[in-house]
Enzyme design. Structure first.
Site, mmCIF file in Angstrom:
data_model
loop_
_atom_site.group_PDB
_atom_site.id
_atom_site.type_symbol
_atom_site.label_atom_id
_atom_site.label_comp_id
_atom_site.label_asym_id
_atom_site.label_seq_id
_atom_site.Cartn_x
_atom_site.Cartn_y
_atom_site.Cartn_z
ATOM 1 C CE LYS A 66 -3.944 -2.096 2.474
ATOM 2 N NZ LYS A 66 -3.390 -3.424 2.839
ATOM 3 C CB ILE A 70 6.144 12.758 -3.030
ATOM 4 C CG1 ILE A 70 7.530 12.134 -2.828
ATOM 5 C CG2 ILE A 70 5.759 13.602 -1.808
ATOM 6 C CD1 ILE A 70 8.645 13.160 -2.741
ATOM 7 C CB THR A 128 -12.523 -3.704 4.271
ATOM 8 O OG1 THR A 128 -11.299 -4.278 4.730
ATOM 9 C CG2 THR A 128 -12.638 -3.881 2.777
#
Length: 242
Positions: A66, A70, A128
């Site tokens: 994940k 930048i 989630t």
């Protein structure tokens, strides 16, 4: 009973929280697992060697780190990760269009530099673990989760990513928009007998597949089962029949 697809391609086993020896033991118990998800905890603990070990077991790998930074940093990270020979990598869609485009481009360049197959790059939409109340309290009081998922999925699609990660609650909405040209990977999967743990927007495997999910990320429903392989087989059966 008609088989709709190869169910082994639909299930990604999340092995977060396990060490390498525990993961190998679980995979021995579940020989039909084709896909494995490596998350932050396992990757930080074991490093890239865990990828080599799992590839040695002929597993396809979703490296779910994940990335969210930048554009230059995400580009550099995706270039390096793509050289590890993984099959899917995740980045946060909220990093913005430029960062997403740079990440996808870098994944192709990194894989090409070593002559390996480039990974799919998928964008994380809304985790989630968020309920609507928590999401609007913590992040966006003016818009719903669905509105944010729509925006972030479009950003991912426009950037040329291969798909996105969303909860099963948003899958049907996105599948109606993107048809079969976009991977929709869905965590938040629980069996009817399971507790929801730290997940909020959840569904059963069959419900998520029926709504259009490409792949389901499933962890504790299999890894914490008394008989993991039996649990896996039951999941296969539930999603295979029409």
């Amino acid at each position: 009973m008609n088989k709709r697809f190869n169910s082994e391609d639909k299930i990604i086993l999340a092995i977060d929280g396990l060490d390498v020896s525990q993961a190998k033991l679980l995979l021995e118990k579940c020989p039909d697992i084709k896909w494995v998800k490596i998350g932050l905890e396992l990757f930080v603990r074991e490093g890239p060697r865990v990828i080599e070990i799992l590839k040695g077991l002929n597993k396809k790998i979703f490296l779910d780190l994940k990335f969210h930074d930048i554009p230059n940093t995400m580009r550099a990270a995706c270039f390096q990760v793509s050289k590890l020979g993984v099959d899917i990598i995740s980045i946060h869609s909220s990093a913005g269009l430029k960062a997403l485009k740079e990440s996808k481009k870098a994944s192709l360049e990194g894989a090409k530099s070593l002559g390996v197959k480039p990974p799919f790059v998928v964008g994380i939409t809304v985790l989630t673990s968020f309920s609507l109340q928590d999401f609007q309290t913590d992040l966006d009081r003016n818009n719903s989760i669905e509105e944010n998922v729509l925006r972030l999925a479009k950003l991912s699609f426009d950037a040329g990513l291969d798909g996105c990660v969303c909860s099963p609650w948003e899958v049907k909405m996105l599948r109606n928009i993107y048809k079969n040209n976009f991977e929709l990977i869905t965590p938040g999967i629980r069996l009817n007998i399971d507790s929801k743990d730290d997940q909020n927007r959840i569904m059963t495997p069959n419900e998520a597949i029926d709504n259009g999910a490409s792949k389901l990320v499933i962890g504790r429903s299999i890894s914490k089962a008394i008989d993991p392989n039996k649990a896996l087989i039951e999941i296969f059966k539930s999603i295979e029949s029409d």
